[in-house]
Scaffold this motif. Structure first.
Motif, PDB file in Angstrom:
ATOM      1  N   LYS A 102       6.244   0.572  -1.840  1.00 11.11           N
ATOM      2  CA  LYS A 102       5.520   0.933  -3.319  1.00 11.11           C
ATOM      3  C   LYS A 102       5.788  -0.481  -4.183  1.00 11.11           C
ATOM      4  O   LYS A 102       5.494  -1.355  -3.613  1.00 11.11           O
ATOM      5  N   ASP A 103       6.588  -0.128  -5.239  1.00 10.75           N
ATOM      6  CA  ASP A 103       7.053  -1.652  -5.983  1.00 10.75           C
ATOM      7  C   ASP A 103       8.198  -1.681  -5.948  1.00 10.75           C
ATOM      8  O   ASP A 103       8.971  -2.671  -6.654  1.00 10.75           O
TER       9      ASP A 103
ATOM     10  N   PRO B 157       0.736  -1.312  -0.061  1.00 15.96           N
ATOM     11  CA  PRO B 157      -0.114   0.102   0.144  1.00 15.96           C
ATOM     12  C   PRO B 157       0.922   1.290   0.117  1.00 15.96           C
ATOM     13  O   PRO B 157       1.861   1.392   0.710  1.00 15.96           O
ATOM     14  N   ASP B 158       0.407   2.331  -0.772  1.00 15.93           N
ATOM     15  CA  ASP B 158       1.190   3.437  -0.709  1.00 15.93           C
ATOM     16  C   ASP B 158       1.370   4.072   0.648  1.00 15.93           C
ATOM     17  O   ASP B 158       0.277   4.057   1.397  1.00 15.93           O
ATOM     18  N   GLY B 159       2.466   4.738   0.880  1.00 19.51           N
ATOM     19  CA  GLY B 159       2.733   5.542   2.162  1.00 19.51           C
ATOM     20  C   GLY B 159       3.220   4.236   3.174  1.00 19.51           C
ATOM     21  O   GLY B 159       3.531   4.746   4.251  1.00 19.51           O
ATOM     22  N   THR B 160       3.222   3.062   2.882  1.00 19.28           N
ATOM     23  CA  THR B 160       3.748   1.908   3.737  1.00 19.28           C
ATOM     24  C   THR B 160       4.919   1.373   3.531  1.00 19.28           C
ATOM     25  O   THR B 160       5.321   1.127   2.348  1.00 19.28           O
ATOM     26  N   ARG B 161       5.952   1.247   4.579  1.00 20.02           N
ATOM     27  CA  ARG B 161       7.081   0.521   4.321  1.00 20.02           C
ATOM     28  C   ARG B 161       7.130  -0.634   5.216  1.00 20.02           C
ATOM     29  O   ARG B 161       6.909  -0.524   6.496  1.00 20.02           O
TER      30      ARG B 161
ATOM     31  N   PHE C 138       7.796   7.607   3.653  1.00 19.78           N
ATOM     32  CA  PHE C 138       6.872   6.570   4.125  1.00 19.78           C
ATOM     33  C   PHE C 138       5.822   7.358   5.238  1.00 19.78           C
ATOM     34  O   PHE C 138       6.344   8.330   6.037  1.00 19.78           O
ATOM     35  N   ASP C 139       4.490   7.176   5.138  1.00 14.70           N
ATOM     36  CA  ASP C 139       3.752   7.482   6.422  1.00 14.70           C
ATOM     37  C   ASP C 139       3.609   6.491   7.581  1.00 14.70           C
ATOM     38  O   ASP C 139       3.451   7.120   8.707  1.00 14.70           O
ATOM     39  N   HIS C 140       3.661   5.134   7.264  1.00 11.37           N
ATOM     40  CA  HIS C 140       3.459   4.040   8.256  1.00 11.37           C
ATOM     41  C   HIS C 140       4.753   3.164   7.690  1.00 11.37           C
ATOM     42  O   HIS C 140       4.904   2.746   6.894  1.00 11.37           O
ATOM     43  N   ALA C 141       5.057   2.555   8.996  1.00  7.31           N
ATOM     44  CA  ALA C 141       6.047   1.493   8.909  1.00  7.31           C
ATOM     45  C   ALA C 141       5.768   0.384   9.748  1.00  7.31           C
ATOM     46  O   ALA C 141       5.176   0.648  10.859  1.00  7.31           O
TER      47      ALA C 141
END
Length: 258
Positions: A247-248, A24-28, A58-61
């Motif tokens: 991301k990808d 998901p975008d914003g997630t590591r 990122f927003d969340h990890a």
């Protein structure tokens, strides 16, 4: 007899064109392979993850642990304590491995010790302060069980009882050993998720998501179009592997020590 790892050789990847996989975008997502009692390596990996999080893209990890926290290495109690207390730089998702199942089954059935003691269980019990002389000699398993149960903290029991068997984020599916090819991911059986080897490892089938797993040691992360294996036999090689997904993109962190 001590267990000796049989490393799976890195073969050619199947000829199928790899699919683009994303989280998901914003997630590591950090994903750590089999630890097997190497709390020294786990501590080093915590420091590397913390440093890596300094790159704020990122927003969340979060970190997914693939199981097999105990056995073989000499720091099993410290590993479980660290994870049970969430002593980690970001939130964790802890999955069960087959060795956690052995430990928990031993608490209810002393006969399991006949197999467990040959798979690293002696090292685990010793890390909890248990004299393993009787277990090593194959005697009085009931007394060994009682001693271990008395020294096994309730928070460790609660942590192991709460372990999940799989998790999914975006186009990735995480589990300890692998999945049964041809069975939908939401219908996989616990026994397969914790123990499967050959039929999964040899499969070139598309599973719907890319499966990230441990359980089968390899000399380096094993990357195939349908799976990524990250058990690098930390207890024997001194190398613990962490897959990083964003991301990808994907990359690896290593914690290595002699």
């Amino acid at each position: 007899m001590r267990w000796a790892p049989t490393f799976k050789a890195l073969g050619k990847t199947p000829s199928a064109v790899p699919m683009t996989r994303r989280v998901p975008d914003g997630t590591r997502i950090y994903c750590v392979g089999d630890i097997h009692g190497r709390d020294d390596l786990l501590g080093e990996m915590a420091r590397r993850v913390e440093a890596d999080m300094g790159t704020q893209s990122f927003d969340h990890a979060l970190t997914v642990f693939l199981g097999d926290y105990v056995d073989r290495g000499h720091g099993s109690m410290a590993v479980v304590e660290r994870l049970a207390c969430s002593e980690w730089p970001n939130p964790i998702v802890a999955l069960a491995g087959n060795h956690e199942d052995l430990l928990m089954t031993f608490l209810e059935d002393e006969a399991v010790l006949e197999a467990w003691r040959r798979l690293g269980g002696l090292e685990t019990m010793h890390s909890y302060g248990v004299d393993v002389g009787l277990a090593r000699a194959g005697r009085d398993f009931k007394a060994v069980q009682a001693t271990f149960a008395a020294r096994f903290p309730e928070r460790h029991r609660h942590f192991l009882e709460a372990l999940k068997v799989s998790a999914a984020f975006g186009d990735y599916f995480f589990c300890h050993a692998g999945i049964r090819p041809g069975v939908p991911l939401d219908h996989q059986e616990r026994g397969d998720l914790l123990n499967i080897r050959d039929s999964f490892l040899s499969s070139e089938a598309e599973h719907g998501k890319l499966v990230v797993h441990g359980h089968t040691p390899s000399v380096a992360p094993e990357i195939r179009p349908n799976r990524i294996g990250i058990d690098t036999a930390a207890y024997a090689t001194g190398r613990l592997t962490c897959l990083v997904l964003e991301k990808d993109q994907r990359r690896f962190l290593d914690a290595a020590r002699l």
